[in-house]
Structure formats: C-alpha cells, structure tokens
Design a protein around this motif. Structure first.
Motif, mmCIF file in Angstrom:
data_model
loop_
_atom_site.group_PDB
_atom_site.id
_atom_site.type_symbol
_atom_site.label_atom_id
_atom_site.label_comp_id
_atom_site.label_asym_id
_atom_site.label_seq_id
_atom_site.Cartn_x
_atom_site.Cartn_y
_atom_site.Cartn_z
ATOM 1 N N ALA A 1 1.001 -1.333 0.297
ATOM 2 C CA ALA A 1 -0.621 -0.294 0.214
ATOM 3 C C ALA A 1 0.780 1.178 -0.284
ATOM 4 O O ALA A 1 -0.168 2.078 -0.170
ATOM 5 N N ALA A 2 2.295 1.434 0.756
ATOM 6 C CA ALA A 2 2.884 2.447 0.495
ATOM 7 C C ALA A 2 3.756 2.171 -0.469
ATOM 8 O O ALA A 2 4.434 3.637 -0.610
ATOM 9 N N LEU A 3 3.996 1.220 -1.661
ATOM 10 C CA LEU A 3 4.950 1.226 -2.783
ATOM 11 C C LEU A 3 3.924 1.868 -3.775
ATOM 12 O O LEU A 3 4.055 2.343 -5.083
ATOM 13 N N LEU A 4 2.635 1.335 -3.692
ATOM 14 C CA LEU A 4 1.727 1.351 -5.428
ATOM 15 C C LEU A 4 0.548 2.363 -5.295
ATOM 16 O O LEU A 4 -0.287 2.773 -3.678
ATOM 17 N N THR A 5 -0.334 2.892 -6.293
ATOM 18 C CA THR A 5 -1.076 3.622 -5.440
ATOM 19 C C THR A 5 -2.036 3.005 -7.075
ATOM 20 O O THR A 5 -1.187 1.970 -8.258
ATOM 21 N N ARG A 6 -3.531 3.328 -7.171
ATOM 22 C CA ARG A 6 -4.231 1.762 -7.912
ATOM 23 C C ARG A 6 -4.129 3.170 -9.737
ATOM 24 O O ARG A 6 -3.613 4.207 -10.153
ATOM 25 N N GLY A 7 -3.814 2.128 -10.676
ATOM 26 C CA GLY A 7 -3.994 2.121 -11.915
ATOM 27 C C GLY A 7 -2.049 2.427 -12.208
ATOM 28 O O GLY A 7 -1.866 1.853 -13.444
ATOM 29 N N ASP A 8 -1.482 2.274 -11.226
ATOM 30 C CA ASP A 8 0.011 1.665 -11.595
ATOM 31 C C ASP A 8 0.386 0.391 -12.189
ATOM 32 O O ASP A 8 -0.662 -0.461 -12.290
ATOM 33 N N LEU A 9 0.966 0.129 -13.295
ATOM 34 C CA LEU A 9 1.533 -0.844 -13.971
ATOM 35 C C LEU A 9 3.000 -1.060 -13.554
ATOM 36 O O LEU A 9 3.548 -0.663 -12.894
ATOM 37 N N THR A 10 2.670 -2.655 -12.802
ATOM 38 C CA THR A 10 4.039 -2.724 -11.760
ATOM 39 C C THR A 10 4.323 -4.499 -12.535
ATOM 40 O O THR A 10 3.485 -4.899 -13.359
ATOM 41 N N ARG A 11 4.803 -4.919 -11.827
ATOM 42 C CA ARG A 11 5.281 -6.289 -12.232
ATOM 43 C C ARG A 11 5.180 -7.153 -10.462
ATOM 44 O O ARG A 11 5.823 -6.507 -9.213
ATOM 45 N N VAL A 12 4.713 -8.594 -10.712
ATOM 46 C CA VAL A 12 4.624 -9.536 -9.919
ATOM 47 C C VAL A 12 5.334 -10.929 -10.186
ATOM 48 O O VAL A 12 5.695 -11.524 -11.657
ATOM 49 N N ARG A 13 5.946 -11.477 -9.539
ATOM 50 C CA ARG A 13 6.435 -12.537 -9.395
ATOM 51 C C ARG A 13 5.472 -13.855 -8.907
ATOM 52 O O ARG A 13 5.655 -14.021 -7.725
ATOM 53 N N ARG A 14 5.333 -15.085 -9.586
ATOM 54 C CA ARG A 14 4.587 -16.002 -8.877
ATOM 55 C C ARG A 14 5.320 -17.436 -8.327
ATOM 56 O O ARG A 14 6.742 -17.641 -8.976
ATOM 57 N N ILE A 15 5.854 -17.842 -7.417
ATOM 58 C CA ILE A 15 6.611 -18.269 -6.437
ATOM 59 C C ILE A 15 5.998 -19.327 -5.770
ATOM 60 O O ILE A 15 5.028 -19.625 -5.794
ATOM 61 N N GLU A 16 6.111 -20.881 -6.352
ATOM 62 C CA GLU A 16 5.588 -21.912 -6.071
ATOM 63 C C GLU A 16 6.610 -22.482 -5.524
ATOM 64 O O GLU A 16 7.354 -23.019 -5.154
ATOM 65 N N THR A 17 6.456 -23.411 -3.626
ATOM 66 C CA THR A 17 6.901 -23.936 -2.799
ATOM 67 C C THR A 17 6.414 -25.267 -2.834
ATOM 68 O O THR A 17 4.670 -25.211 -2.081
ATOM 69 N N PRO A 18 6.203 -26.124 -2.991
ATOM 70 C CA PRO A 18 6.814 -27.127 -2.713
ATOM 71 C C PRO A 18 5.599 -28.057 -1.226
ATOM 72 O O PRO A 18 6.353 -27.159 -0.261
#
Length: 847
Positions: free
Chosen positions: A401-418
């Motif tokens: 919430a402190a880093l992003l605002t509505r409408g921002d184009l950002t990047r996320v990474r999917r992490i799979e943990t067994p």
C-alpha cells in the motif's frame, strides 16, 4: 370437282429453312471448335510443367535445436510439417474424401457434373462465387499454379491442369500434395500442422471427431475454424462431414453419433519450446540468412547448435537472480507508468490494457486496482485478481500500500513452494503452495558467455535480462570497457618480453604528461600505494599503477600487436597507456575468446554456435569442423614438438628458444593428435596465439586471484582449477568477471544500457562474480578438475618475497615460480633492486 393441287412452295421453304439451319449450326460448330482450339492453345501453352510437383518444396519453418536435439526456436510465418501419404491414417483420409471429393480415386481429375452446374450458375445468376464442384486434383492445381479469381478462363485452365496432373502423377501423390498444402487457419498449412495447433496431437493420435473437425476447416479456414467460430465448425463437422462419412459407409451410425456427442475442444497449441535461448536463436536466424539467403525461414532447415540445455538454463537463472539481487540492493523504484482507471472499470477491462505488455524474466505485468490497509489488489493479463500482502514486498521494507497507487503498472512474480504432505501420499495430491511477490524490472543488464576453450564451441549465452524486453544482444553487439579484467592480456605481453610472475614493478604514483599539455594521473581503486610488488601479487590485488608502469616498460605499440593475437582487432585497442586499465571497447564474446587462449594452452579459437545444418530431407548440408587447440603440440600442430625450434610470428617468439636448459618439471607424455570426426573429416589445428609457457604462468596467477585476491568468493566452488579476473571501470559503469574452470571459460558483464553508474562499490567481484559462481556451480557439476602442469621449456626457481632469485636447494625456502628457461639468465644477471625510498611521484612524457 377436281381438288385444287397442293402448293409446292411450303415443302421447299421448309427444306431451305432446315438446310440453312444445318449450315448455321455447322458454322457455329466450326467457329466454336476454332474458338475452343484457340482458347486451348492460348491456355495450354501457358500451363506449367506439373512434373515440378514431384520435387515441390513446401514452405516449412526454420528449426533451431540445442546440442541434444531439444527445440530452441521455430522461425517462419507458416506452420507446416509435411507428411507422407502412407503416414496419414485411413480414417483421416476418408474424412477429407467425404468432404471434398468422394469419387477422387475414380474420376480422371474432373467432375463434369459439378463443372456443368458451376457454369450454369455463373451464366444464370448474378453470384460471382458459386459452388464449383472442384475435385481435389483441381484444388491442388489452383493452390500451386493459379489464382483464386472466379472466371471461365481460370476454370478452364484449372480443368486442363487437373487432366495433365492425372496423367503425370498418381492419385496418392496428388492427395499428399493436397493434405500438405491446404490452409487450415491460424498460420497452419497442412493437416499435420493443423492437428498439432488445434489439438496438440500427431495425426495417428487424433480421434474421429477431431478428424472430422479438421476436414471441415479448408472450406472456411479463417471464419470457420474451431477457434474463430466453434459453433459453425461444429455444425459443419456434425451435419456435413460426419453425415457424408456415414452415407459413404466410411463410419457406422454409432460412430457418427458418438463423434457428434463430443463437444468442440480445440485450443491453441504452439509447438513447445524446450530450451529457452532466444538470443542464441536470433543469432542462428541471422547467420542462416547470411549463409543461405532470405528464404531460409521457408525451406525447412534444421539447425543443431552447440548450446548445452543444462548450462543454458543455469545461465538464465544465474543472470535473473544476479540482476534481481543487485537491483534490490538499490531499493524500490516507483512505477514509471500509471493508467487512468474508470471508477467502475472491471477486471476484464483492466486486463485488456495489458495487451502487448510482455512478461519479462519470470515477472508478470499487473495493474493496481486497489491500494490500502497495507495491501494492494492487482489484475493480471488473464483478468485474475490477486492480493499482495506485506510479505510480498518484505524486501523493500515497506508494505504494498505504501509503494503502489491505483492504476500503477507494476510487476509480480509467482512463487511455487512444494508442500510437505504425508510421505506416503501421492505427490500429485499435494499441489505446491503459490505465493506472489512484488517485483520490478532491474535497472541493470547482464550478459553471460560460456564456451569450451579447446575449440570455441559456445555452450551458453545470455544477451540480456529479457529478450521480450529488448532483443539487443549485449553479448555480441555491445562494446563495453573490460576494466581490470583486461590486465591479464597486458601481463601476458610483458611475459613474452621477458618479465615473469616474480618480476618487481613499483606500485607508486606516476604522472604522464600528454601532448596537449594535459596531465594523467592513474590511480588504484583503493587510493593506496604498496611500493615494489611482484607481478603475481599485482595481478592478485589488481593494482592499476603496476599495470600502467608495466605497459609503459614494454611499449604500447608492441603490446597492441601482441594482444591482437588473442583475437582482438588491433584497431579496437587505443594507442595509449590507458589500455592497461581496460579502456578498449570490447564485446563480452570477444573477452571470453581472449580468455580461452589462456585456458587452452595458447591457441586462438573462434567462437561458433552452429554445429550442423540439415535440409528438409534430413541430409547434412553443413557440419562444423572448428579449429581445435592441441595442448602440447608444436607451433605447426605436431604433437610432441613444443620445445623444439622457436616459432616466431610478427616478431613474437611463440616457442621456447633454450631447449638446452634443465627443466625441473617432468616432461609430459607424448600427445596424440585429435582423432578424426565421425564423418571422417580431418581435425583442423587452431593457430597458436601465445607461448604455452606464458599461458601456464597466467593460469597460475589467475588461480591465485581466486585463492586470495579479488575473486575469493569463487572459492565456494571448492575447485582448485578455478581462476579468473574481476573487472571494474570508472564510476562503476561496468562490472566483469572472466574466468575458467574444468572444461569451460566464462565471462559475465553487468552494466546499464545508458552507461550510468551501477552504484557505489558495485565492483566486478560484487555485481558480476556471484552470477559467474551460480552458473559455474551447475556447469561444472561432475566435471573433473583440470591440472595446470608446467610445459617443457620452463625452469623451477625460488624467489624471495621481494622477487630476488634464491638458490634452488631444498633448504633455501622462498616462493616457488616457474619461468621460461631463456628468462632465467636474465634473472641471474639482474642487479638486486633495493628500493628503499619510493619516489612520491614519477613523471614521464607520453604521446
């Protein structure tokens, strides 16, 4: 009364009418025959030679494979995998026959009833396109030789061609051409490509409903395929294809009903890429175009590269992780792009904004739709919504919430943990735990090039963080300053001139006055001066001033000519002392090639990545026979002649000149030349670049760089054969580590495309070396260590810490070095350098 006689005029008029009618019909017939003859002659004279169809080359894509045959890339606008008619299942052939031409194996190429119907409709209706009753043979004629124009002339030419084809080709040959040429939509040409794209299957794995669906496509390939219009495709499959197959007795009523009951289930199936190496794939494409012309993407070439899939995957992961680690050291960057979202904009509408925004380096693009209460909701390209919690951004020290605002184009990474479940449970019953991490594209780029020094075969190559983000191949196309990783080439030039690892050179301030009145004061990176130093220690500690003084002592012109033997263009090397600090602009591939000379015993190899090229028939049309190093061979490539006559090239002595010297190192066993290749081609010897003894000395010194110098982090690999050199440039614009181990020589570069600084203390050992280590850990797993035995023509000596020659007795102690036999006399005659007072600064005039 006598009856009136009948008038003779009427019969005479009738006969004349009939006679003139007959004459007219005869004339019309003659004129029609003449017209038909003229038309036939005009059309037939322009008909192509149908015999060419026997050798027709279907457009096929360019295939690129890794060393083990796994697919790297497919290039080409058309998907087509031609098949032989005998490899097409009988039921699939029946589906096409029922749909297109049930009497194909009976007629002579023309369905006259269908043609008559088409002519009648063209004459009596205003329709420009009418059912033509074209046979499969006529369709093949049109596909290969004619346009799609609707006219009497084109139809007549089509009929003539069909008859001609039937006389020259067999039915199976014509049917095979049809199945391989027909368009099935979505860039799929040919039934095999269609089966793979729509169902992900080979022909022999298709079910009846899938066969019928494929047979229904060619009539309406774009508007009626199972993806563009599944309802229409299902109707044609059920009402037309399956019904006709049942009517003709190809299938039973029960089989038809079962096939109709299957829902349409076609989905796009791109041929899976098995090895991710996009920069290599593009290198192959460019090289193939240069070799064979611009049509290589349609001629079905199969190219096998030298890329090792395991090493390539390790390189990709090492670069991604290394750049991510670097970037996180320098904190979060506010997203550069923000969309104005409507208050009521739903997830599918938001997701459409991400069209054309590609994933990069495992990072998915996402748009923020809510931010608050310490979390943020983002929408992905598939319209799914995920919530990022505080754990997802822990690396930043702040909440989403402190880093992003509505409408921002950002990047996320999917992490799979067994998931750790019951040990006795089936692994498939416990799917991995999925979490999401907030991420950002790194501000820096990196390259990695790894090759076998023996022949230059490239085993792994990364040209940047993401090919999707930039297809600029920094490994081959960029020119960056190597910094201190260039010092080994300067030291090697000095060793050829008579210096050796024990030679003493001052690490002290120096001033150079240049032609235009400017002064140049080179500095060490730590700002300190350590006084007289052995060259071994100077390289281990990467002392700039020692390298500059050394280059000044041997001469810039000499050094440039010598260093060019490593494979660099002499014009790339600045004609001044700055090259001692690594100012030449070189590509990472060039630097790796240069280090290969050290690793292979002094031979200049040329990097190569295309091992074999086969045509569509599987015939080998190219097989690389790269020049190879022959460690222990003489200058002419003859085994066992390393220490015989001296070998002089360009004024440089590349072989020992004092064979009479006593060598303390045991001579190596006779060297066998490389065996001929499997195809019988004789091996080609690489040209010698430097003296093998100089290569030995440099390998020994660069191993010390790892043992106790700027590359000590690489000791984690726990291998004694690992060595190399770090490199950094002014203001930390470039970070390098180039080195070797086992059967590989590898270079890593990290920098920014805009040539801005990487940041404070981002040296080669911090930014580049961790990537090198992560890669080599995988690449050298199970690879035996390589020894570095001194070659013939070297003398074992003992020196003091100050570089003075000590008696070679067991009691003398001292530091062991191996020097060239002819250099020993110089060491024995040198006056002891007792430098008690190091000058504050020496001044030299340079031009």
């Amino acid at each position: 009364m006598r009856p009136e006689p009948t008038s003779p005029i009427r019969p005479s008029r009738l006969r004349r009418f009939l006679r003139w009618t007959l004459v007219l019909l005869l004339a019309l017939g003659i004129l029609g025959a003449i017209a038909a003859g003229i038309l036939y002659t005009a059309v037939a004279s322009k008909l192509p030679d149908v015999e060419a169809l026997r050798d027709i080359e279907m457009q096929e894509p360019l295939y690129v494979y890794a060393q083990d045959g796994r697919l790297i890339a497919l290039f080409g606008e058309t998907r087509r995998y031609p098949v032989q008619i005998e490899d097409v299942p009988e039921r699939l052939k029946q589906a096409f026959l029922a749909t297109e031409d049930a009497r194909f194996y009976e007629h002579s190429g023309i369905d006259y009833r269908g043609v008559a119907r088409a002519l009648w409709l063209l004459t009596t209706t205003s329709d420009r396109r009418v059912p033509g009753g074209s046979t499969i043979t006529q369709q093949v004629a049109r596909q290969f030789f004619l346009s799609s124009e609707y006219s009497f002339t084109r139809k007549f030419a089509e009929m003539l061609l069909a008859r001609k084809m039937e006389r020259n080709l067999s039915k199976d040959e014509i049917f095979e051409l049809y199945l391989n040429k027909s368009f099935f939509g979505n860039r799929a040409y040919g039934v095999a490509a269609a089966a793979e794209f729509y169902y992900g299957k080979s022909l022999d794995a298709l079910d009846l409903d899938e066969m019928a669906s494929l047979a229904a496509i060619p009539k309406f390939p774009s508007s009626g395929n199972p993806l563009s219009n599944p309802e229409r495709a299902k109707e044609r499959r059920d009402v037309y294809v399956l019904a006709r197959m049942q009517e003709l007795g190809f299938i039973s009523a029960q089989e038809a009903a079962a096939a109709r009951a299957v829902e349409m289930h076609a989905t796009p199936h791109e041929r899976p890429i098995e090895v991710y190496a996009p920069y290599v794939a593009e290198m192959v494409r460019l090289e193939m175009v240069a070799r064979y012309g611009g049509d290589v993407l349609t001629r079905g070439y199969h190219v096998t590269t030298t890329i090792d899939p395991t090493m390539q995957a390790a390189a990709e992961l090492a670069v991604r992780n290394g750049l991510s680690t670097y970037d996180r050291r320098h904190g979060w960057v506010k997203p550069a792009e923000t969309y104005e979202l409507a208050a009521d904009e739903d997830a599918p509408t938001v997701a459409r904004r991400l069209r054309g925004v590609a994933p990069q380096g495992g990072m998915l693009p996402a748009i923020v739709v809510r931010s608050g209460d310490g979390t943020a909701d983002v929408v992905l390209a598939d319209a799914s919504t995920i919530t990022l919690d505080a754990a997802s951004s822990r690396w930043t020290g702040r909440t989403p919430a402190a880093l992003l605002t509505r409408g921002d184009l950002t990047r996320v990474r999917r992490i799979e943990t067994p998931t750790r479940g019951n040990a006795n449970a089936d692994a498939t019953e416990t799917p991995p735990t999925v979490t999401w991490q907030l991420d950002q594209l790194p501000r820096a780029q990196a390259t990695l090039v790894s090759m076998e020094p023996g022949d230059g075969a490239v085993r792994a190559l990364i040209g940047g963080f993401s090919f999707a983000g930039s297809n600029f191949n920094r490994a081959t196309q960029s020119r960056r300053q190597p910094g201190s990783s260039f010092k080994p080439f300067v030291f090697a030039a000095a060793f050829e001139k008579g210096f050796n690892p024990a030679s003493i050179v001052l690490d002290a301030p120096v001033l150079f006055r240049m032609r235009h009145g400017q002064d140049w004061r080179p500095q060490n990176s730590d700002g300190r001066f350590l006084g007289p130093m052995r060259l071994r220690e100077a390289l281990v500690q990467s002392r700039n001033l020692v390298a500059v003084r050394l280059l000044d002592a041997i001469g810039v012109d000499y050094a440039r000519r010598y260093i060019s033997h490593f494979g660099f263009e002499e014009s790339q090397l600045p004609p001044n002392l700055s090259i001692a600090l690594g100012t030449p602009s070189l590509s990472p591939l060039d630097v790796t090639r240069g280090y290969a000379v050290f690793s292979n015993g002094g031979f200049r190899v040329t990097p190569w990545f295309i091992d074999e090229v086969r045509d569509r028939e599987g015939t080998v049309i190219f097989k690389e026979n790269a020049p190879r190093a022959c460690r222990g061979c003489g200058s002419d490539g003859t085994p066992g002649q390393a220490t015989t006559p001296s070998h002089v090239v360009d004024g440089f002595n590349f072989g020992p000149a004092a064979a009479e010297r006593t060598v303390t190192a045991a001579p190596e066993a006779p060297v066998e030349p490389p065996a001929p290749r499997e195809d019988g081609a004789a091996p080609v010897m690489a040209p010698r670049a430097i003296d093998e003894r100089v290569a030995y000395q440099m390998i020994s010194m660069m191993r010390d760089v790892v043992r106790r110098g700027t590359g000590t982090a690489a000791r984690v690999l726990e291998r004694d054969d690992v060595g190399g050199k770090t490199g950094s440039t002014n203001e930390h614009r470039d970070a390098w580590f180039s080195g070797f181990g086992g059967n590989l020589v590898t270079s890593v570069w990290v920098g920014r495309d805009d040539n801005r600084s990487l940041g404070f203390r981002e040296y080669g050992g911090r930014a580049a070396l961790p990537i090198w280590i992560d890669f080599m850990r995988v690449a050298l797993d199970g690879v035996p260590e390589v020894s570095n035995e001194p070659p013939e023509g070297m003398v074992r000596v003992a020196v003091s810490a100050g570089g003075r020659l000590l008696p070679t007795t067991a009691e003398s102690g001292g530091i062991t070095e191996y020097v060239k036999a002819e250099d020993l006399e110089r060491m024995e005659s040198e006056i002891d350098l007792r430098i008690d007072d190091v000058p504050a600064e020496e001044a030299f005039d340079i031009f």
